[in-house]
Scaffold this motif. Structure first.
Motif, PDB file in Angstrom:
ATOM      1  N   MET A   7       1.907  14.880   8.308  1.00  0.00           N
ATOM      2  CA  MET A   7       2.966  13.896   8.531  1.00  0.00           C
ATOM      3  C   MET A   7       3.236  13.107   7.250  1.00  0.00           C
ATOM      4  SD  MET A   7       2.885  12.173  12.288  1.00  0.00           S
ATOM      5  CE  MET A   7       1.154  11.775  12.397  1.00  0.00           C
ATOM      6  N   ALA A   8       2.148  12.695   6.597  1.00  0.00           N
ATOM      7  CA  ALA A   8       2.277  11.955   5.340  1.00  0.00           C
ATOM      8  C   ALA A   8       2.984  12.814   4.288  1.00  0.00           C
ATOM      9  CB  ALA A   8       0.900  11.528   4.848  1.00  0.00           C
ATOM     10  N   LYS A  63      11.865   2.300   3.496  1.00  0.00           N
ATOM     11  CA  LYS A  63      11.504   1.065   2.782  1.00  0.00           C
ATOM     12  C   LYS A  63      10.164   0.498   3.256  1.00  0.00           C
ATOM     13  CE  LYS A  63      13.176  -3.453   1.362  1.00  0.00           C
ATOM     14  NZ  LYS A  63      11.827  -4.016   1.416  1.00  0.00           N
ATOM     15  N   VAL A  64       9.959   0.485   4.556  1.00  0.00           N
ATOM     16  CA  VAL A  64       8.691  -0.025   5.088  1.00  0.00           C
ATOM     17  C   VAL A  64       7.529   0.819   4.553  1.00  0.00           C
ATOM     18  CG1 VAL A  64       7.339  -0.478   7.168  1.00  0.00           C
ATOM     19  CG2 VAL A  64       9.798  -0.918   7.168  1.00  0.00           C
ATOM     20  N   LEU A  65       7.726   2.140   4.554  1.00  0.00           N
ATOM     21  CA  LEU A  65       6.693   3.047   4.029  1.00  0.00           C
ATOM     22  C   LEU A  65       6.389   2.739   2.574  1.00  0.00           C
ATOM     23  CD1 LEU A  65       7.997   6.340   5.627  1.00  0.00           C
ATOM     24  CD2 LEU A  65       5.653   5.525   5.869  1.00  0.00           C
ATOM     25  N   ARG A  66       7.447   2.579   1.773  1.00  0.00           N
ATOM     26  CA  ARG A  66       7.251   2.300   0.343  1.00  0.00           C
ATOM     27  C   ARG A  66       6.503   0.980   0.148  1.00  0.00           C
ATOM     28  NH1 ARG A  66       9.935   5.360  -3.200  1.00  0.00           N
ATOM     29  NH2 ARG A  66      11.537   6.798  -2.450  1.00  0.00           N
ATOM     30  N   ASP A  67       6.864  -0.025   0.946  1.00  0.00           N
ATOM     31  CA  ASP A  67       6.203  -1.334   0.826  1.00  0.00           C
ATOM     32  C   ASP A  67       4.714  -1.245   1.178  1.00  0.00           C
ATOM     33  OD1 ASP A  67       8.596  -2.414   0.057  1.00  0.00           O
ATOM     34  OD2 ASP A  67       9.045  -3.340   2.007  1.00  0.00           O
ATOM     35  N   LEU A  68       4.396  -0.433   2.195  1.00  0.00           N
ATOM     36  CA  LEU A  68       2.996  -0.305   2.630  1.00  0.00           C
ATOM     37  C   LEU A  68       2.100   0.285   1.551  1.00  0.00           C
ATOM     38  CD1 LEU A  68       3.389   0.961   6.326  1.00  0.00           C
ATOM     39  CD2 LEU A  68       2.341  -1.183   5.605  1.00  0.00           C
ATOM     40  N   VAL A  69       2.669   1.141   0.692  1.00  0.00           N
ATOM     41  CA  VAL A  69       1.852   1.799  -0.350  1.00  0.00           C
ATOM     42  C   VAL A  69       2.213   1.320  -1.747  1.00  0.00           C
ATOM     43  CG1 VAL A  69       1.399   3.857   1.026  1.00  0.00           C
ATOM     44  CG2 VAL A  69       3.439   3.786  -0.423  1.00  0.00           C
ATOM     45  N   GLY A  70       2.974   0.221  -1.839  1.00  0.00           N
ATOM     46  CA  GLY A  70       3.336  -0.297  -3.149  1.00  0.00           C
ATOM     47  C   GLY A  70       4.100   0.725  -3.982  1.00  0.00           C
ATOM     48  N   ASP A  71       4.923   1.541  -3.313  1.00  0.00           N
ATOM     49  CA  ASP A  71       5.745   2.577  -3.946  1.00  0.00           C
ATOM     50  C   ASP A  71       4.929   3.737  -4.525  1.00  0.00           C
ATOM     51  OD1 ASP A  71       8.445   2.940  -3.791  1.00  0.00           O
ATOM     52  OD2 ASP A  71       8.838   2.429  -5.878  1.00  0.00           O
ATOM     53  N   ASP A  72       3.606   3.772  -4.245  1.00  0.00           N
ATOM     54  CA  ASP A  72       2.792   4.913  -4.685  1.00  0.00           C
ATOM     55  C   ASP A  72       2.667   5.876  -3.504  1.00  0.00           C
ATOM     56  OD1 ASP A  72       0.992   6.744  -5.608  1.00  0.00           O
ATOM     57  OD2 ASP A  72      -0.503   5.278  -6.298  1.00  0.00           O
ATOM     58  N   LEU A  73       3.549   6.865  -3.485  1.00  0.00           N
ATOM     59  CA  LEU A  73       3.647   7.750  -2.318  1.00  0.00           C
ATOM     60  C   LEU A  73       2.400   8.589  -2.106  1.00  0.00           C
ATOM     61  CD1 LEU A  73       7.357   8.961  -2.663  1.00  0.00           C
ATOM     62  CD2 LEU A  73       6.451   7.023  -1.381  1.00  0.00           C
ATOM     63  N   ARG A  74       1.545   8.697  -3.141  1.00  0.00           N
ATOM     64  CA  ARG A  74       0.293   9.460  -2.993  1.00  0.00           C
ATOM     65  C   ARG A  74      -0.651   8.792  -1.994  1.00  0.00           C
ATOM     66  NH1 ARG A  74      -1.524   9.353  -9.092  1.00  0.00           N
ATOM     67  NH2 ARG A  74      -0.853   7.219  -8.664  1.00  0.00           N
ATOM     68  N   LEU A 102      -0.454   5.283   8.268  1.00  0.00           N
ATOM     69  CA  LEU A 102       0.583   4.427   7.697  1.00  0.00           C
ATOM     70  C   LEU A 102       1.971   4.837   8.189  1.00  0.00           C
ATOM     71  CD1 LEU A 102      -0.694   3.951   4.027  1.00  0.00           C
ATOM     72  CD2 LEU A 102      -0.703   2.271   5.884  1.00  0.00           C
ATOM     73  N   VAL A 103       2.178   6.140   8.387  1.00  0.00           N
ATOM     74  CA  VAL A 103       3.446   6.607   8.958  1.00  0.00           C
ATOM     75  C   VAL A 103       3.632   6.013  10.355  1.00  0.00           C
ATOM     76  CG1 VAL A 103       4.736   8.623   9.778  1.00  0.00           C
ATOM     77  CG2 VAL A 103       3.483   8.751   7.614  1.00  0.00           C
ATOM     78  N   ALA A 104       2.566   6.006  11.149  1.00  0.00           N
ATOM     79  CA  ALA A 104       2.629   5.428  12.497  1.00  0.00           C
ATOM     80  C   ALA A 104       2.907   3.928  12.437  1.00  0.00           C
ATOM     81  CB  ALA A 104       1.327   5.703  13.245  1.00  0.00           C
ATOM     82  N   GLU A 105       2.251   3.230  11.500  1.00  0.00           N
ATOM     83  CA  GLU A 105       2.473   1.778  11.350  1.00  0.00           C
ATOM     84  C   GLU A 105       3.915   1.483  10.951  1.00  0.00           C
ATOM     85  OE1 GLU A 105      -0.315  -0.245   8.799  1.00  0.00           O
ATOM     86  OE2 GLU A 105      -2.016   0.818   9.677  1.00  0.00           O
ATOM     87  N   ALA A 106       4.435   2.271  10.004  1.00  0.00           N
ATOM     88  CA  ALA A 106       5.808   2.067   9.544  1.00  0.00           C
ATOM     89  C   ALA A 106       6.806   2.340  10.667  1.00  0.00           C
ATOM     90  CB  ALA A 106       6.093   2.958   8.341  1.00  0.00           C
TER      91      ALA A 106
END
Length: 321
Positions: free
Chosen positions: A188-189, A210-221, A227-231
């Motif tokens: 999923m990630a 945007k929520v996803l990017r914010d959760l990882v500080g724009d580091d998609l790795r 985190l996908v579920a949280e977003a």
């Protein structure tokens, strides 16, 4: 006092628990992370240290072992681990019996967790159930007529590799559109990451993650299935789309299994437990639409959580006493 020792060799963790036979409460319990660069030898050494720490001077009546990978349950031989090197054809039952002088039962984690939920959890009182774990991968274990059912070669229950989208992305197993390729946490990630990396034109749209990017500080790795579920729960449209596809894939798989085997209950465990009510709603709806109207079944959350393999170890060891 009859002691049972339960061991869990997971892909990333090692756990051990000691219990009095017939009890539902651990006497002693320890869990440790498997080192990132570890192998079969390091895992065995860590587990030995956990065992001796738990046993002190006591001796168990039997040992039950859950292993995260293919196992020949008839001989207790581990075929391999998909996550830890060096486990090819290791006679784990024989090694433990030689060292501790008691009977040992070994099986893969999905079969063992199914047995744990049947004896101590969400499957109590049911003759037939299919346990599904959705986390790093997607696996399953059967209880039929009150007993584990492993299939002719021990490979029954591989719901993760039922193909639900023949034109879908390629899975680790080489096939396209497996349930695992669409519904497991790491995949999923990866699906979210690939969309964000390959379709930058979406950045200005509602689906931009945007929520996803914010959760990882724009580091998609750093993206994970959790985190996908949280977003998704926070309203991120891209995360919701990927999570919906995962729930759809799992629902189609469950509906087909319901038609084929007709178990009373499907018990879902692993990281899916934290996926949110929308995920569960889609799984239930799609599985119901996929199954024949006459096929009756329930889909319920597992109740033993991460300890399902250990309690399954207790169940399998108790049969040896």
């Amino acid at each position: 006092m009859t002691l049972i020792l339960a061991l869990d060799f997971g892909g990333t963790k090692l756990a051990a628990g000691l219990v009095n036979i017939g009890s539902r409460k651990w006497l002693r319990y320890e869990r440790r992370l498997s080192p990132a660069n570890g192998n079969a030898s390091t895992d065995l050494e860590i587990m030995r240290s956990l065992i001796y720490s738990l046993l002190e001077d006591a001796k168990p009546a039997a040992i039950g072992v859950s292993f995260g990978g293919p196992v020949d349950a008839s001989t207790g031989t581990v075929r391999l681990s998909h996550h830890v090197a060096g486990w090819e054809n290791i006679p784990l039952k024989e090694l433990l019996e030689d060292e501790f002088g008691v009977s040992v039962g070994v099986d893969n984690d999905a079969n063992i967790a199914a047995l744990g939920e049947h004896r101590f959890g969400a499957g109590q009182g049911y003759d037939s159930l299919f346990y599904i774990t959705v986390s790093t991968g997607v696996g399953g274990g059967w209880i039929l007529n009150g007993q584990p059912w492993r299939g002719a070669g021990g490979m029954a229950g591989e719901i993760g590799h039922i193909v639900v989208d023949p034109a879908g992305p390629v899975c680790l197993c080489g096939k396209r559109g497996c349930v695992e390729r669409l519904a497991s946490g790491p995949y999923m990630a990866r699906n979210v990451r690939e969309i964000l990396e390959n379709e930058p034109q979406r950045r200005g749209e509602l689906r931009d993650g945007k929520v996803l990017r914010d959760l990882v500080g724009d580091d998609l790795r750093l993206l994970t299935g959790q985190l996908v579920a949280e977003a998704a729960a926070a309203g991120d449209e891209l995360a919701r789309e990927v999570l919906h596809k995962a729930a759809w894939a799992l629902g189609v798989g469950i509906g087909n299994v319901a038609n084929l085997m007709n178990p009373q209950r499907f018990v879902l465990g692993g990281g899916v437990m934290k996926a949110g009510e929308d995920f569960w709603r889609v799984v239930r709806q799609v599985s119901r639409e996929t199954a024949l109207p006459e096929v009756d079944f329930e889909i319920v959350p597992a109740v033993l959580g991460d300890d399902a393999p250990l309690w399954g170890g207790v169940a399998i060891a108790s049969m040896l006493v």
